[in-house]
Design a protein around this motif. Structure first.
Motif, short mmCIF file in Angstrom:
data_model
loop_
_atom_site.label_atom_id
_atom_site.label_comp_id
_atom_site.label_asym_id
_atom_site.label_seq_id
_atom_site.Cartn_x
_atom_site.Cartn_y
_atom_site.Cartn_z
N LYS A 46 0.75 -1.15 0.09
CA LYS A 46 -0.01 0.04 -0.07
C LYS A 46 0.91 1.38 -0.02
CE LYS A 46 -3.98 -1.91 1.99
NZ LYS A 46 -5.21 -2.23 2.67
N LEU A 47 2.04 1.10 -0.09
CA LEU A 47 3.02 2.43 0.07
C LEU A 47 3.34 2.81 -1.53
CD1 LEU A 47 5.92 1.03 2.61
CD2 LEU A 47 3.90 2.53 2.82
N GLN A 48 3.30 4.17 -1.42
CA GLN A 48 3.46 4.86 -2.88
C GLN A 48 4.60 4.27 -3.73
OE1 GLN A 48 3.95 9.09 -2.12
NE2 GLN A 48 2.46 9.30 -3.56
N THR B 26 5.53 0.30 -6.76
CA THR B 26 5.63 -0.11 -8.09
C THR B 26 7.13 0.08 -8.38
OG1 THR B 26 5.11 2.29 -8.59
CG2 THR B 26 3.26 0.53 -8.93
N THR B 27 7.72 1.18 -8.07
CA THR B 27 9.09 1.11 -7.98
C THR B 27 9.97 -0.09 -7.40
OG1 THR B 27 8.85 3.54 -7.93
CG2 THR B 27 11.30 2.61 -7.53
N ILE C 185 15.05 -7.01 -6.45
CA ILE C 185 14.20 -7.18 -5.61
C ILE C 185 13.23 -8.52 -5.87
CG2 ILE C 185 12.13 -6.34 -4.18
CD1 ILE C 185 14.68 -4.87 -3.72
N GLY C 186 12.96 -9.37 -5.35
CA GLY C 186 12.16 -10.50 -5.43
C GLY C 186 10.95 -10.36 -4.45
#
Length: 89
Positions: free
Chosen positions: A6-8, A11-12, A19-20
């Motif tokens: 839920k953090l902005q 998507t990054t 990152i897995g």
């Protein structure tokens, strides 16, 4: 701990090849892992006073060459996150 999905920045995080992201417990639990070291990524949300927030913003916008001067001896204290509930009378 905050729900990382839920953090902005979600998507990054997902677009970074280092990152897995895995889900477990029928899709209810999501774990992000930094693959080179196999470290689990934790996410926390903290609230700061307006003065500390301005100082953090100044630090984040500082050029790398002046970062040490911008940070100085700054140790912000988070203020408690309050959840307000409506009470029926």
């Amino acid at each position: 701990m905050a729900n990382i999905k839920k953090l902005q920045m979600w998507t990054t995080i997902c677009s970074d090849s280092r990152i897995g992201v895995s889900t477990s417990f029928f899709g209810f639990k999501t774990t992000a892992t930094y693959l080179p070291t196999n470290s689990i990524i934790d996410a926390y949300t903290k609230e700061y006073s307006p003065q500390n927030g301005d100082r953090l913003k100044h630090i984040l916008l500082s050029p790398h060459s002046k970062l040490e001067d911008a940070v100085g001896n700054f140790h912000p204290e988070a203020i408690p996150c309050l959840t307000l509930k409506k009470v029926d009378s």
